[in-house]
Design an enzyme around this catalytic site. Sequence first.
Site, PDB file in Angstrom:
ATOM      1  N   TYR A 140       2.958  12.965   3.315  1.00 37.67           N
ATOM      2  CA  TYR A 140       3.328  11.607   2.876  1.00 37.67           C
ATOM      3  C   TYR A 140       4.191  11.757   1.623  1.00 37.67           C
ATOM      4  O   TYR A 140       3.694  12.105   0.551  1.00 37.67           O
ATOM      5  CB  TYR A 140       2.060  10.788   2.601  1.00 37.67           C
ATOM      6  N   LYS A 168       6.077  11.499   6.588  1.00 42.21           N
ATOM      7  CA  LYS A 168       6.339  10.067   6.444  1.00 42.21           C
ATOM      8  C   LYS A 168       7.118   9.917   5.155  1.00 42.21           C
ATOM      9  O   LYS A 168       6.643  10.297   4.088  1.00 42.21           O
ATOM     10  CB  LYS A 168       5.026   9.288   6.352  1.00 42.21           C
ATOM     11  N   GLY A 193       9.527   5.176   6.155  1.00 41.26           N
ATOM     12  CA  GLY A 193       8.666   4.435   5.240  1.00 41.26           C
ATOM     13  C   GLY A 193       9.196   3.052   4.906  1.00 41.26           C
ATOM     14  O   GLY A 193       8.547   2.050   5.202  1.00 41.26           O
TER      15      GLY A 193
HETATM   16  C1  LIG Z   1       6.791   2.055  -1.624  1.00 45.44           C
HETATM   17  C2  LIG Z   1       5.954   1.656  -0.458  1.00 45.44           C
HETATM   18  O1  LIG Z   1       4.817   1.281  -0.604  1.00 45.44           O
HETATM   19  N1  LIG Z   1       6.506   1.777   0.732  1.00 45.44           N
HETATM   20  C3  LIG Z   1       5.849   1.382   1.935  1.00 45.44           C
HETATM   21  C4  LIG Z   1       5.626   2.543   2.799  1.00 45.44           C
HETATM   22  O2  LIG Z   1       6.437   3.377   2.989  1.00 45.44           O
HETATM   23  C5  LIG Z   1       6.664   0.343   2.674  1.00 45.44           C
HETATM   24  O3  LIG Z   1       6.044   0.050   3.899  1.00 45.44           O
HETATM   25  C6  LIG Z   1       6.797  -0.899   1.839  1.00 45.44           C
HETATM   26  O4  LIG Z   1       5.538  -1.474   1.632  1.00 45.44           O
HETATM   27  C7  LIG Z   1       7.695  -1.935   2.482  1.00 45.44           C
HETATM   28  O5  LIG Z   1       8.886  -1.351   2.861  1.00 45.44           O
HETATM   29  C8  LIG Z   1       7.954  -3.127   1.565  1.00 45.44           C
HETATM   30  O6  LIG Z   1       8.794  -2.767   0.513  1.00 45.44           O
HETATM   31  C1  LIG Z   2       3.237   1.820   3.873  1.00 43.60           C
HETATM   32  C2  LIG Z   2       2.340   2.894   4.109  1.00 43.60           C
HETATM   33  O1  LIG Z   2       2.599   3.714   4.902  1.00 43.60           O
HETATM   34  C3  LIG Z   2       1.100   2.918   3.404  1.00 43.60           C
HETATM   35  O2  LIG Z   2       0.593   1.851   3.138  1.00 43.60           O
HETATM   36  O3  LIG Z   2       0.600   3.989   3.109  1.00 43.60           O
END
Ligand SMILES: CC(=O)N[C@H](C=O)[C@@H](O)[C@H](O)[C@H](O)CO
Ligand SMILES: CC(=O)C(=O)O
Length: 306
Positions: A140, A168, A193
């Site tokens: 991650y 990811k 992501g």
């Molecule tokens: C920085 C962060 O938390 N990124 C999430 C996972 O990758 C995204 O799913 C965001 O929640 C999403 O893109 C909204 O900005």
């Molecule tokens: C956005 C995502 O992958 C997480 O909530 O960990």
Amino acid sequence: MKTYDLDAFRGIIIALYSSYDEHGEINTKAVREIARHYANVGVKGLYVGGSSGEGMLQSVEERKLVLAAVMAEVGDELTIIAHVGAPATRDSVELAKHAAEVGAHAVSAVPAIYYRLSPQSVESHWQAIIDSTSLPFIIYHIPQTTGFHLSKQLLTKMAAQDKVIGVKISAESTFELQQFKAAGGRDFLVLNGPDEQYLAGRSIGADGGIGGTYGVMPELFLKIERCYVQGDLAEAQRWQFIVNELIVELLSFPSLYGACKAILKLRGFDLGEPRMPLLPVVTEADHARIEQLNARILSYIEQANA
Ligand SMILES: CC(=O)N[C@H](C=O)[C@@H](O)[C@H](O)[C@H](O)CO
Ligand SMILES: CC(=O)C(=O)O
């Protein structure tokens, strides 16, 4: 070639939100209900205990309770990725072993947080997790919250192991995503992501995505994915733009997860409030905005499914 079934991880994977009761304790009934709902919507899988799931704000025992509830409800239907990242390696290892015991399909972890760690340190942390079970492992990569910038060199080294099946990527550079895909090789998964760039990530090599806003509108991400697979890029783009306006709204609240949970509550899923320091939706004005946003999302879902 990896010896694991990678197709199980290709597609739309929802980052599951936390579920608490009115006292702020883990609510396994609510966990099961929302997991059941997502299985019925037809997504590929769930990512449990990540950023959206507030794994970092929960004890090891609480995290086990959540994962066990998810496995009991949908473990036979969906691909379940257990996020086991924690500040201490021993906690991550304990969580990984538990994930294997309850039958999760993969484990995943951010670098250990808080300390500024050397690449060797992060590598050893991940390796301890990987070595503790026979499950495949998904890195991650989320440098904006962990402060750790994964190099292509370390990624390449990790990806050479059979068990390390993918990464990811929550960093915003789609160029980096493409570079990681190239470095990992053909049978190495790259999962998008940033939900705002799902289509961009997919177009430049991502095999699917794991997202924090999917949980309030999985149907819209499934729609983008369908359009993309069918080669209708104009329509895929139209839906990505719609989704992005909704995400801009979601991000305008005191916390993204507070907003998402408030929306799901209107739909009959009471997951409680996010845990402090993540803020809930409080003011009347914000609740009114949540109602409007929910209505907008529902109407788009109807259109997407038509
Ligand atoms: C920085 C962060 O938390 N990124 C999430 C996972 O990758 C995204 O799913 C965001 O929640 C999403 O893109 C909204 O900005
Ligand atoms: C956005 C995502 O992958 C997480 O909530 O960990």
